[in-house]
Design a protein around this motif. Structure first.
Motif, PDB file in Angstrom:
ATOM      1  N   VAL B 242     -16.768  27.681 -57.743  1.00  0.00           N
ATOM      2  CA  VAL B 242     -18.055  28.354 -57.563  1.00  0.00           C
ATOM      3  C   VAL B 242     -19.121  27.306 -57.863  1.00  0.00           C
ATOM      4  N   ARG B 243     -19.846  26.893 -56.817  1.00  0.00           N
ATOM      5  CA  ARG B 243     -20.790  25.807 -57.009  1.00  0.00           C
ATOM      6  C   ARG B 243     -22.132  26.340 -57.440  1.00  0.00           C
ATOM      7  N   LEU B 244     -22.597  25.885 -58.589  1.00  0.00           N
ATOM      8  CA  LEU B 244     -23.838  26.412 -59.152  1.00  0.00           C
ATOM      9  C   LEU B 244     -24.984  25.409 -59.068  1.00  0.00           C
ATOM     10  N   GLY B 245     -24.800  24.372 -58.264  1.00  0.00           N
ATOM     11  CA  GLY B 245     -25.926  23.483 -58.005  1.00  0.00           C
ATOM     12  C   GLY B 245     -26.161  22.455 -59.086  1.00  0.00           C
ATOM     13  N   ALA B 246     -27.333  21.863 -59.029  1.00  0.00           N
ATOM     14  CA  ALA B 246     -27.650  20.753 -59.925  1.00  0.00           C
ATOM     15  C   ALA B 246     -28.509  21.239 -61.078  1.00  0.00           C
ATOM     16  N   ILE B 247     -28.263  20.677 -62.243  1.00  0.00           N
ATOM     17  CA  ILE B 247     -29.084  20.934 -63.422  1.00  0.00           C
ATOM     18  C   ILE B 247     -30.034  19.757 -63.564  1.00  0.00           C
ATOM     19  N   MET B 248     -31.314  20.039 -63.577  1.00  0.00           N
ATOM     20  CA  MET B 248     -32.279  18.962 -63.746  1.00  0.00           C
ATOM     21  C   MET B 248     -32.400  18.650 -65.241  1.00  0.00           C
ATOM     22  N   ASP B 249     -33.211  17.671 -65.538  1.00  0.00           N
ATOM     23  CA  ASP B 249     -33.261  17.185 -66.914  1.00  0.00           C
ATOM     24  C   ASP B 249     -34.150  18.056 -67.805  1.00  0.00           C
ATOM     25  N   ASP B 250     -33.862  19.330 -67.856  1.00  0.00           N
ATOM     26  CA  ASP B 250     -34.623  20.268 -68.677  1.00  0.00           C
ATOM     27  C   ASP B 250     -33.611  20.975 -69.571  1.00  0.00           C
ATOM     28  N   LEU B 251     -33.619  20.636 -70.851  1.00  0.00           N
ATOM     29  CA  LEU B 251     -32.594  21.109 -71.767  1.00  0.00           C
ATOM     30  C   LEU B 251     -32.579  22.632 -71.868  1.00  0.00           C
ATOM     31  N   GLU B 252     -33.765  23.254 -71.931  1.00  0.00           N
ATOM     32  CA  GLU B 252     -33.860  24.715 -72.040  1.00  0.00           C
ATOM     33  C   GLU B 252     -33.177  25.408 -70.873  1.00  0.00           C
ATOM     34  N   LEU B 253     -33.562  24.958 -69.690  1.00  0.00           N
ATOM     35  CA  LEU B 253     -33.040  25.561 -68.472  1.00  0.00           C
ATOM     36  C   LEU B 253     -31.533  25.319 -68.389  1.00  0.00           C
ATOM     37  N   ALA B 254     -31.110  24.112 -68.705  1.00  0.00           N
ATOM     38  CA  ALA B 254     -29.696  23.775 -68.655  1.00  0.00           C
ATOM     39  C   ALA B 254     -28.918  24.692 -69.583  1.00  0.00           C
ATOM     40  N   ARG B 255     -29.447  24.897 -70.790  1.00  0.00           N
ATOM     41  CA  ARG B 255     -28.736  25.719 -71.770  1.00  0.00           C
ATOM     42  C   ARG B 255     -28.505  27.111 -71.227  1.00  0.00           C
ATOM     43  N   SER B 256     -29.543  27.702 -70.653  1.00  0.00           N
ATOM     44  CA  SER B 256     -29.395  29.094 -70.213  1.00  0.00           C
ATOM     45  C   SER B 256     -28.493  29.184 -68.983  1.00  0.00           C
ATOM     46  N   ARG B 257     -28.570  28.193 -68.105  1.00  0.00           N
ATOM     47  CA  ARG B 257     -27.704  28.268 -66.921  1.00  0.00           C
ATOM     48  C   ARG B 257     -26.238  28.071 -67.299  1.00  0.00           C
ATOM     49  N   VAL B 258     -25.968  27.114 -68.187  1.00  0.00           N
ATOM     50  CA  VAL B 258     -24.580  26.884 -68.609  1.00  0.00           C
ATOM     51  C   VAL B 258     -24.069  28.110 -69.370  1.00  0.00           C
ATOM     52  N   GLN B 259     -24.921  28.697 -70.206  1.00  0.00           N
ATOM     53  CA  GLN B 259     -24.509  29.873 -70.971  1.00  0.00           C
ATOM     54  C   GLN B 259     -24.120  31.020 -70.036  1.00  0.00           C
ATOM     55  N   MET B 260     -24.933  31.242 -69.009  1.00  0.00           N
ATOM     56  CA  MET B 260     -24.611  32.299 -68.044  1.00  0.00           C
ATOM     57  C   MET B 260     -23.283  32.023 -67.342  1.00  0.00           C
ATOM     58  N   ALA B 261     -23.073  30.760 -66.998  1.00  0.00           N
ATOM     59  CA  ALA B 261     -21.821  30.409 -66.315  1.00  0.00           C
ATOM     60  C   ALA B 261     -20.630  30.641 -67.240  1.00  0.00           C
ATOM     61  N   LEU B 262     -20.787  30.290 -68.522  1.00  0.00           N
ATOM     62  CA  LEU B 262     -19.688  30.480 -69.471  1.00  0.00           C
ATOM     63  C   LEU B 262     -19.328  31.957 -69.622  1.00  0.00           C
ATOM     64  N   GLU B 263     -20.320  32.812 -69.452  1.00  0.00           N
ATOM     65  CA  GLU B 263     -20.049  34.253 -69.576  1.00  0.00           C
ATOM     66  C   GLU B 263     -19.457  34.837 -68.304  1.00  0.00           C
ATOM     67  N   SER B 264     -19.586  34.132 -67.182  1.00  0.00           N
ATOM     68  CA  SER B 264     -19.198  34.718 -65.893  1.00  0.00           C
ATOM     69  C   SER B 264     -17.922  34.125 -65.296  1.00  0.00           C
TER      70      SER B 264
END
Lengths: 430, 430
Positions: B242-264
């Motif tokens: 499941v490709r979720l795209g690129a994470i840019m260099d924004d730690l806040e945004l990265a944290r929430s996107r990775v967290q959502m992926a870990l839950e799903s």
């Protein structure tokens, strides 16, 4: 009273007047009818397992720019020629270049740029020094990097075009696309990949003895294991299987169903009904129009009855109904046909030399293709023939990763003798 | 004026306080978090490439009846004891038994049944004689078969249970299902196969230098080749990418996107952002909560920065952004995790001994996994190291079918030296 001699002739005489072809000759007769299918473009992420329809050349150098392979500082090597343990050279850090960014200015004598791994080396700079090998200080808001040894030009720079120059051949036509190919195609900007269409392969089983896999056993009947096996083998070879069910022992009906399949699909496979016997319907079907029969006997075991014909330009490949013979027939004949249709660079099973792991005593006037298990020990490849390799045996198919070729003149073979094996698709388990 | 020594420490010091693990130890730390996924049943024809969730035992003997392996006549051997060239024994043909049919009566002394290949041998008969070895005559509407030699009992009969008896183990749990397994499952009447669910594996790339594959090149940028490569590798290992795209260099945004992926998803893979550098966002993310970090440095090249953490029971595997290192990291760590989740009997790459095809001079304090090409010549396996195997190199991935393991203490190696290789999935081309 009838003459038993005369009456028996129709039994004894092979009604097909078969003459046995060698395997390579039979393969060669199939090739002209395995026409290359059309191109289609598939998204890169769906291209795994497909065959490339065109060669790929590099549209630009790769890497496309001089790339820093370290976190550090991009500098001019000549600036460091006087550096030493006792003579730190201090350069003004005029810029920070993150990965993906481009420097806003050239590096000039006396200056440096902080640069990240993977970032484009700025103009003017000709070498990169690792962060860990430097010191830094800030003075009046200006950062300086301190260097204590002279540097050569070109260090820690992956030069533009290191891997590929513009126009370099990257992937040949007919290459089976895998994960590594996808990485290169992505890097070179190929979002849609030209591949050959997958051949649609119809599968018929023949015989009124066949039960479907979900039917309970009944006396005298067997479940149809060849059709699901062939579907899996067709997919493995890159084709799209289309299962058309079982043909009962009705010649009229069989003729019309096979004819329809030949008009609708790229290849038609049948199993069963090719031996010499009263209900060998595929044999009868092929025999009807001998003009387009390619072969009906091959000098091989198992699967000597494998039969091929062409109707309206489409191949009909009639495999043995014996599971072992059906499997071998598929690998030797159907697999290359499905490969040729896709332009496969390597349509045949790979041929390797191996050492026999155990003796093999069986001799035959035909070439035998013996199911076997490969093992690699201390860098040497051993092939262990299956204990039972009768053509009717089903269970040993799953335990085989190669076919040992036993030529008719090989005599009895001992463990350690060199043999040629055909590697079957899939991983070696041994 | 600041002290350059102090100021430099934050650069020199590895901010992760990494201590390098051996590869096997890192794999062992992942295993407890690679929980076996649930069962599901899939139709037999869709089961190829799946892992069996339960062992399969034979529900009935196979073959399920005494089967004729020839076209011929089923007879009682004792009836032929007096047969000879000068003494044809004539038996009354009381029945014709096609394949799939059951005899209506037993064979008694003086009688025979015409029987087809694959048909059930009638009761009373204990041997089959080939059609070609017989004569026949018809007298007063009754057919007789003539036999000119004495027969042994049991000839040309494949006995009930030859391949499998009831209850025999057929396929073990964790077996990767292939065409041969499908044939056996069909023969034994398994229309729906219990397999493990495919793990859903999320893929993130990190880095603002990344372009999508369909974007034109731009200065300093590179196309994201790791994500499509990982998708193909995940599929090859049996997972669903499941490709979720690129994470840019924004730690806040990265944290929430990775967290959502870990839950799903069942597993989250990232590439890039793990090296020591200012924008190494994955490193920062993992460092935030060190309690659940499994490792962040491995004594291997390439890919020493491979990092793993657990969040809410789900694994986050942060692979290097360098394509070569990303590939090796996937094969050594992500592949076994995806295998364990499916209960794979063989989750690791096969380990073989091979001979080095060419010298290999590079030495390292860490174990090297060198991309290489296998060749089999005269039964001996040779491994040829790729000319360039820098971790950043993309093109050689496609030409590799194994990784040569070069331990840190191996010194300079010559052609012919024995080495251990890890076989990569796919066919050996050499």
């Amino acid at each position: 009273m009838t003459n038993p001699e005369n009456n028996n002739k129709e039994y004894i005489n092979d009604k097909f007047q078969r003459s046995a072809l060698q395997v390579a000759e039979a393969q060669a007769r199939l090739k002209p009818y395995a026409a290359l299918l059309t191109h289609e473009e598939v998204p890169l992420t769906c291209s795994s397992g497909r065959y490339l329809a065109q060669p790929v050349y590099a549209p630009h150098p790769f890497p496309a720019f001089d790339r820093s392979s370290m976190d550090g500082f991009a500098v001019i090597a000549a600036d460091t020629s006087a550096a030493g343990e006792l003579n730190t050279v201090w350069l003004e850090v005029v810029e920070v270049i993150p990965c993906g960014a481009v420097a806003s200015r050239e590096i000039t004598r006396g200056t440096a740029a902080r640069i990240m791994t993977g970032a484009q080396v700025p103009g003017g700079a000709d070498t990169v020094i690792m962060l860990e090998a430097t010191e830094s200080r800030i003075e009046d808001g200006v950062t300086y990097v301190g260097i204590r040894r002279p540097l050569e030009a070109g260090k820690h720079i992956t030069p533009c075009g290191l891997e590929l120059s513009t126009g370099d051949p990257v992937l040949p036509e007919g290459k089976l696309i895998g994960a590594g190919d996808i990485a290169v195609l992505a890097a070179l900007g190929v979002p849609d990949v030209p591949v050959r269409r997958r051949p649609k392969v119809a599968v018929f089983a023949t015989g009124s003895e066949l039960l479907e896999v979900d039917e309970p056993l009944a006396p005298g009947k067997i479940r149809n294991s060849n059709s699901p096996m062939l579907e899996a083998l067709i997919r493995e070879a890159g084709g799209e299987p289309v299962r058309l069910g079982a043909i009962m022992d009705d010649l009229e009906l069989a003729r019309s169903r096979v004819q329809m399949a030949l008009e609708s699909y790229d290849l038609v496979l049948t199993t069963g009904g090719v031996s010499v016997g009263d209900y060998d319907i595929m044999g009868d079907l092929v025999r009807e129009q001998t003009g387009d029969m390619l072969f009906n006997k091959i000098a091989m075991r198992p699967g000597s009855v494998t039969t091929a014909a062409v109707r309206g330009g489409t191949l009909l490949l009639a495999l043995s109904g014996n599971p072992g013979a059906c499997f071998v027939g598929f690998q030797l004949f159907a697999r290359p046909v499905i490969g040729w249709m896709q332009g496969a660079a390597q349509p045949f099973l790979p041929e390797w030399t191996a050492r026999l792991g155990a003796e093999y005593k069986r001799v035959d006037r035909f070439t035998r293709f013996v199911r076997a298990r490969l093992e690699i020990r201390e860098g040497v490849l051993y092939a262990y023939p299956a204990a039972v390799d009768e053509s009717s045996v089903t269970v040993t198919i799953k335990d085989s990763d190669c076919l040992i070729i036993i030529p008719p003149d090989s005599g009895q073979l001992s463990a350690g003798d060199k043999v040629t094996v055909l590697k079957l698709p899939g991983e070696i388990r041994g």
